[in-house]
Design a protein around this motif. Sequence first.
Motif, PDB file in Angstrom:
ATOM      1  N   LEU A 153       1.021  -1.077  -0.245  1.00 46.31           N
ATOM      2  CA  LEU A 153      -0.437  -0.123   0.172  1.00 46.31           C
ATOM      3  C   LEU A 153       0.964   1.307  -0.352  1.00 46.31           C
ATOM      4  CD1 LEU A 153      -3.279   0.711   0.688  1.00 46.31           C
ATOM      5  CD2 LEU A 153      -2.215   1.501   3.000  1.00 46.31           C
ATOM      6  N   LEU A 154       0.933   2.222  -0.913  1.00 48.05           N
ATOM      7  CA  LEU A 154       1.359   3.742  -0.534  1.00 48.05           C
ATOM      8  C   LEU A 154       0.598   4.179   0.668  1.00 48.05           C
ATOM      9  CD1 LEU A 154       1.977   4.456  -4.742  1.00 48.05           C
ATOM     10  CD2 LEU A 154       2.839   2.806  -3.394  1.00 48.05           C
ATOM     11  N   PRO A 155       1.498   4.964   1.064  1.00 48.66           N
ATOM     12  CA  PRO A 155       0.987   5.945   2.231  1.00 48.66           C
ATOM     13  C   PRO A 155       1.083   7.200   1.767  1.00 48.66           C
ATOM     14  CG  PRO A 155       3.386   6.122   2.079  1.00 48.66           C
ATOM     15  CD  PRO A 155       3.079   5.296   1.109  1.00 48.66           C
ATOM     16  N   VAL A 190       0.274  -2.835  -6.576  1.00 52.13           N
ATOM     17  CA  VAL A 190       0.359  -1.670  -5.710  1.00 52.13           C
ATOM     18  C   VAL A 190      -1.037  -1.433  -5.554  1.00 52.13           C
ATOM     19  CG1 VAL A 190       0.931   0.830  -6.006  1.00 52.13           C
ATOM     20  CG2 VAL A 190       2.732  -0.687  -6.425  1.00 52.13           C
ATOM     21  N   TRP A 191      -1.005  -0.959  -4.537  1.00 51.14           N
ATOM     22  CA  TRP A 191      -2.386  -0.419  -3.887  1.00 51.14           C
ATOM     23  C   TRP A 191      -2.565   0.886  -3.472  1.00 51.14           C
ATOM     24  CZ3 TRP A 191      -6.381  -3.823  -4.130  1.00 51.14           C
ATOM     25  CH2 TRP A 191      -6.227  -5.447  -4.426  1.00 51.14           C
ATOM     26  N   GLY A 240      -7.928   0.317  -3.002  1.00 53.40           N
ATOM     27  CA  GLY A 240      -7.788  -0.884  -1.421  1.00 53.40           C
ATOM     28  C   GLY A 240      -8.304   0.637  -0.229  1.00 53.40           C
ATOM     29  N   VAL A 241      -9.605   0.337  -0.021  1.00 56.05           N
ATOM     30  CA  VAL A 241     -10.641  -0.502  -1.116  1.00 56.05           C
ATOM     31  C   VAL A 241     -11.362   1.544  -1.596  1.00 56.05           C
ATOM     32  CG1 VAL A 241     -10.845  -2.187  -1.048  1.00 56.05           C
ATOM     33  CG2 VAL A 241     -12.505  -0.064  -0.058  1.00 56.05           C
ATOM     34  N   LEU A 242     -12.034   1.456  -2.688  1.00 54.90           N
ATOM     35  CA  LEU A 242     -12.961   2.313  -3.427  1.00 54.90           C
ATOM     36  C   LEU A 242     -13.637   3.086  -3.322  1.00 54.90           C
ATOM     37  CD1 LEU A 242     -12.096   5.097  -5.482  1.00 54.90           C
ATOM     38  CD2 LEU A 242     -13.713   3.426  -7.465  1.00 54.90           C
ATOM     39  N   LEU A 243     -15.112   3.809  -2.136  1.00 57.77           N
ATOM     40  CA  LEU A 243     -15.846   3.728  -2.776  1.00 57.77           C
ATOM     41  C   LEU A 243     -16.415   3.906  -3.251  1.00 57.77           C
ATOM     42  CD1 LEU A 243     -15.814   5.536   1.515  1.00 57.77           C
ATOM     43  CD2 LEU A 243     -16.134   3.150   0.532  1.00 57.77           C
ATOM     44  N   ILE A 253      -2.090 -10.443  -0.734  1.00 59.16           N
ATOM     45  CA  ILE A 253      -1.518 -10.783   0.853  1.00 59.16           C
ATOM     46  C   ILE A 253      -0.775  -9.010  -0.066  1.00 59.16           C
ATOM     47  CG2 ILE A 253      -0.820 -10.582   3.112  1.00 59.16           C
ATOM     48  CD1 ILE A 253      -0.247 -13.775   2.826  1.00 59.16           C
ATOM     49  N   ASN A 254      -2.132  -8.234   1.107  1.00 65.97           N
ATOM     50  CA  ASN A 254      -1.775  -6.899   0.611  1.00 65.97           C
ATOM     51  C   ASN A 254      -1.216  -5.937   2.162  1.00 65.97           C
ATOM     52  OD1 ASN A 254      -1.607  -4.063  -0.501  1.00 65.97           O
ATOM     53  ND2 ASN A 254      -3.009  -3.504   0.325  1.00 65.97           N
ATOM     54  N   LEU A 255       0.306  -5.101   1.832  1.00 67.65           N
ATOM     55  CA  LEU A 255       0.317  -5.470   2.687  1.00 67.65           C
ATOM     56  C   LEU A 255       0.994  -3.806   3.166  1.00 67.65           C
ATOM     57  CD1 LEU A 255       4.546  -7.384   2.973  1.00 67.65           C
ATOM     58  CD2 LEU A 255       1.842  -8.278   3.786  1.00 67.65           C
ATOM     59  N   ARG A 256       0.097  -3.284   4.234  1.00 62.62           N
ATOM     60  CA  ARG A 256       0.533  -1.476   4.877  1.00 62.62           C
ATOM     61  C   ARG A 256       1.665  -1.950   6.178  1.00 62.62           C
ATOM     62  NH1 ARG A 256      -4.422   1.949   7.571  1.00 62.62           N
ATOM     63  NH2 ARG A 256      -4.287  -0.073   8.668  1.00 62.62           N
ATOM     64  N   PHE A 257       2.961  -1.228   5.778  1.00 61.83           N
ATOM     65  CA  PHE A 257       3.873  -0.656   6.337  1.00 61.83           C
ATOM     66  C   PHE A 257       3.488  -0.025   7.492  1.00 61.83           C
ATOM     67  CE2 PHE A 257       5.997  -2.762   2.883  1.00 61.83           C
ATOM     68  CZ  PHE A 257       5.973  -3.609   3.524  1.00 61.83           C
ATOM     69  N   ALA A 258       3.607   0.631   9.184  1.00 64.14           N
ATOM     70  CA  ALA A 258       2.608   0.687  10.103  1.00 64.14           C
ATOM     71  C   ALA A 258       4.300   2.016  10.564  1.00 64.14           C
ATOM     72  CB  ALA A 258       2.794   0.126  11.296  1.00 64.14           C
TER      73      ALA A 258
END
Length: 314
Positions: free
Chosen positions: A8-10, A40-41, A73-76, A288-293
């Motif tokens: 995921l792009l932040p 890429v999300w 991730g994700v559009l409304l 699996i989509n990774l988001r880094f904290a």
Amino acid sequence: MAVEFGVLLPTREAIMSGRPETAPLLAMAERAEAAGFDSVWIGDSITARPRHEPLTLLAAVAARTRRVKLGTGVLLPALRQPVVLAHVVGTLDRISEGRVILGIGIATDGPAIRKEFAAVGVPFERRVGRVLETIEICRALWSRDHVSFSGKHFTIEDATVEPKAQHPGGPPIWIGGSGPTALRLAARFDAWFPTGPSVEFFAEHFPAVQAAARAAGRAADAVTGAAYVTLALDPSPAAAEQRLHQFLETYYSAPARVILARQACYAGPLDGCVEWLQRWIDAGARHINLRFAGGDQLAQVDEAASRILPRLRG
């Protein structure tokens, strides 16, 4: 089916930190592709959690990459007029040469989300019906000319949108969310893409999603199992947990324990992360989509690509 990994792009973090420049985000997308990630999300929010508009930014990512899939991730969809959305997504799919994944959500209930719907002029209580009609209209416009539609929320007469999406019939549509509505709808779409709350929850409910798809006459593997997880990696479990809690509380303006109860997160050493992600794979997750904290995002992309992905793909 081989397991794929996304990043995921932040975009939300960029706005929160007062650094809205897009160059670092595009550099991260390029790094993710070069490092071997599969996708890429970009997340979506107009006013509730301000960030870059995802479809616009994904067009820039498409121009800077060649291989990775590009997902929301994700559009409304309820916040968009369906003919306009079909046009934008169709064009994005052409720019990317068919690499788009349209991750969509219904929208959770909360004061900020309700305020966002009001700002756009959309009744919050009608969001589920609007999403379903919007996707039906988009799929029709991506497939044929002279589309007419009459529903509870939208009426369209003799509409043709060009260019059609490059992916035949439009991009794959992944349903996000882990609430009753998302679970009920997931069997209609191409993937179930929850943010949590846990691998145990995923393992319990994904077979039911697959069974519902089969009952509707679809193939057993018609619905891909996907997951959206947040990682805080550190040799010190205490340091990792502290960073995760700070990230969640800053991002969501809520106690970390509240967010942890509804989102899948890991904090700790890398070896433990590999074991934790393997449990998702064992439960049926194939993307699996990774988001880094927080932290150095580029360094974490490289670390995950070199030390996590090979162990899970092998």
